[in-house]
Scaffold this motif. Structure first.
Motif, PDB file in Angstrom:
ATOM      1  N   TRP A  45       0.630  -1.221  -0.195  1.00 61.14           N
ATOM      2  CA  TRP A  45       0.184  -0.041   0.127  1.00 61.14           C
ATOM      3  C   TRP A  45       0.942   1.138   0.141  1.00 61.14           C
ATOM      4  N   ILE A  46       0.604   2.318  -0.868  1.00 64.34           N
ATOM      5  CA  ILE A  46       1.287   3.392  -0.984  1.00 64.34           C
ATOM      6  C   ILE A  46       0.391   4.608  -0.510  1.00 64.34           C
ATOM      7  N   ASP A  47       0.787   5.262   0.557  1.00 60.16           N
ATOM      8  CA  ASP A  47       0.045   6.451   1.188  1.00 60.16           C
ATOM      9  C   ASP A  47       0.072   7.516   0.331  1.00 60.16           C
ATOM     10  N   PRO A  48      -1.195   7.788  -0.199  1.00 57.03           N
ATOM     11  CA  PRO A  48      -1.328   8.979  -1.225  1.00 57.03           C
ATOM     12  C   PRO A  48      -0.987  10.358  -0.692  1.00 57.03           C
ATOM     13  N   PRO A  93     -13.204  17.592 -19.484  1.00 55.76           N
ATOM     14  CA  PRO A  93     -11.870  16.685 -19.349  1.00 55.76           C
ATOM     15  C   PRO A  93     -10.560  17.599 -19.416  1.00 55.76           C
ATOM     16  N   GLU A  94     -10.876  18.669 -20.322  1.00 56.45           N
ATOM     17  CA  GLU A  94      -9.550  19.506 -20.565  1.00 56.45           C
ATOM     18  C   GLU A  94      -9.349  20.206 -19.165  1.00 56.45           C
ATOM     19  N   VAL A  95     -10.236  20.744 -18.669  1.00 58.28           N
ATOM     20  CA  VAL A  95     -10.401  21.515 -17.194  1.00 58.28           C
ATOM     21  C   VAL A  95      -9.757  20.618 -16.259  1.00 58.28           C
ATOM     22  N   VAL A  96     -10.135  19.512 -16.094  1.00 57.76           N
ATOM     23  CA  VAL A  96      -9.329  18.540 -15.136  1.00 57.76           C
ATOM     24  C   VAL A  96      -8.191  17.969 -15.261  1.00 57.76           C
ATOM     25  N   GLU A  97      -7.736  17.937 -16.672  1.00 57.05           N
ATOM     26  CA  GLU A  97      -6.331  17.681 -16.698  1.00 57.05           C
ATOM     27  C   GLU A  97      -5.394  18.841 -16.746  1.00 57.05           C
ATOM     28  N   ARG A  98      -5.919  19.904 -17.066  1.00 57.33           N
ATOM     29  CA  ARG A  98      -4.966  21.106 -17.049  1.00 57.33           C
ATOM     30  C   ARG A  98      -4.760  21.307 -15.579  1.00 57.33           C
ATOM     31  N   PHE A  99      -5.684  21.221 -14.420  1.00 52.05           N
ATOM     32  CA  PHE A  99      -5.541  21.402 -13.148  1.00 52.05           C
ATOM     33  C   PHE A  99      -4.788  20.189 -12.499  1.00 52.05           C
ATOM     34  N   LYS A 152       0.316  18.124  -7.001  1.00 52.38           N
ATOM     35  CA  LYS A 152      -0.514  17.873  -5.905  1.00 52.38           C
ATOM     36  C   LYS A 152      -1.081  19.204  -5.354  1.00 52.38           C
ATOM     37  N   GLY A 153      -2.595  19.085  -5.042  1.00 50.00           N
ATOM     38  CA  GLY A 153      -3.459  20.276  -4.467  1.00 50.00           C
ATOM     39  C   GLY A 153      -4.078  20.830  -5.660  1.00 50.00           C
ATOM     40  N   TRP A 154      -4.402  20.203  -6.552  1.00 48.39           N
ATOM     41  CA  TRP A 154      -4.886  20.603  -7.740  1.00 48.39           C
ATOM     42  C   TRP A 154      -6.607  21.023  -7.622  1.00 48.39           C
ATOM     43  N   GLN A 155      -7.053  20.023  -6.482  1.00 50.42           N
ATOM     44  CA  GLN A 155      -8.530  20.399  -6.042  1.00 50.42           C
ATOM     45  C   GLN A 155      -8.417  21.876  -5.394  1.00 50.42           C
TER      46      GLN A 155
END
Length: 93
Positions: free
Chosen positions: A11-14, A66-72, A77-80
Motif C-alpha cells: 500500500w502506498i500512502d497517497p 476533461p480538459e479542465v480536469v487535465e489542466r488542473f 498536488k493540491g489541484w482540487q
C-alpha cells in the motif's frame, strides 16, 4: 474477525506522510512470517489525523470538462484546492 493475509501489492500512502511507529504500535501489530499470520493484531491503533476545521468543506459531485480536469491535474498536488481558489476568485469571495 477473519485473519487475512497481507495484500500482494504494498500500500502506498497517497498523502506521502511517514508515520513514526512507537513501541506500543509495534507491540499491537500483526506479525507475519511470509504470508503466514504468526500473531494477530491486538487492540486498535488511532490515527492522530488533522484537527477539526472550524469551517469544513462540503463534498460534492461536480462534472467538469476533461480538459479542465487535465489542466488542473497537470499543476500537481493540491489541484482540487486550486480549483476551489479559482471558483472563489470568480465569485469575488
Amino acid at each position: 474477525m477473519a485473519n487475512t493475509k497481507p495484500a500482494s501489492e504494498p500500500w502506498i500512502d497517497p498523502d506521502d506522510d511517514d508515520v513514526e511507529w512507537t513501541d506500543e504500535m509495534f507491540a499491537q501489530a500483526a506479525v507475519y512470517e511470509g504470508e503466514k499470520l504468526v500473531r494477530p493484531a491486538s487492540g486498535t491503533l488511532k490515527s492522530i489525523g488533522r484537527p477539526p476545521s472550524e469551517n469544513p468543506k462540503k463534498q460534492v459531485t461536480l462534472r467538469l470538462d476533461p480538459e479542465v480536469v487535465e489542466r488542473f491535474r497537470a499543476t500537481g498536488k493540491g489541484w482540487q484546492s486550486r480549483i476551489n481558489a479559482e471558483l472563489r476568485k470568480a465569485l469575488g469571495i
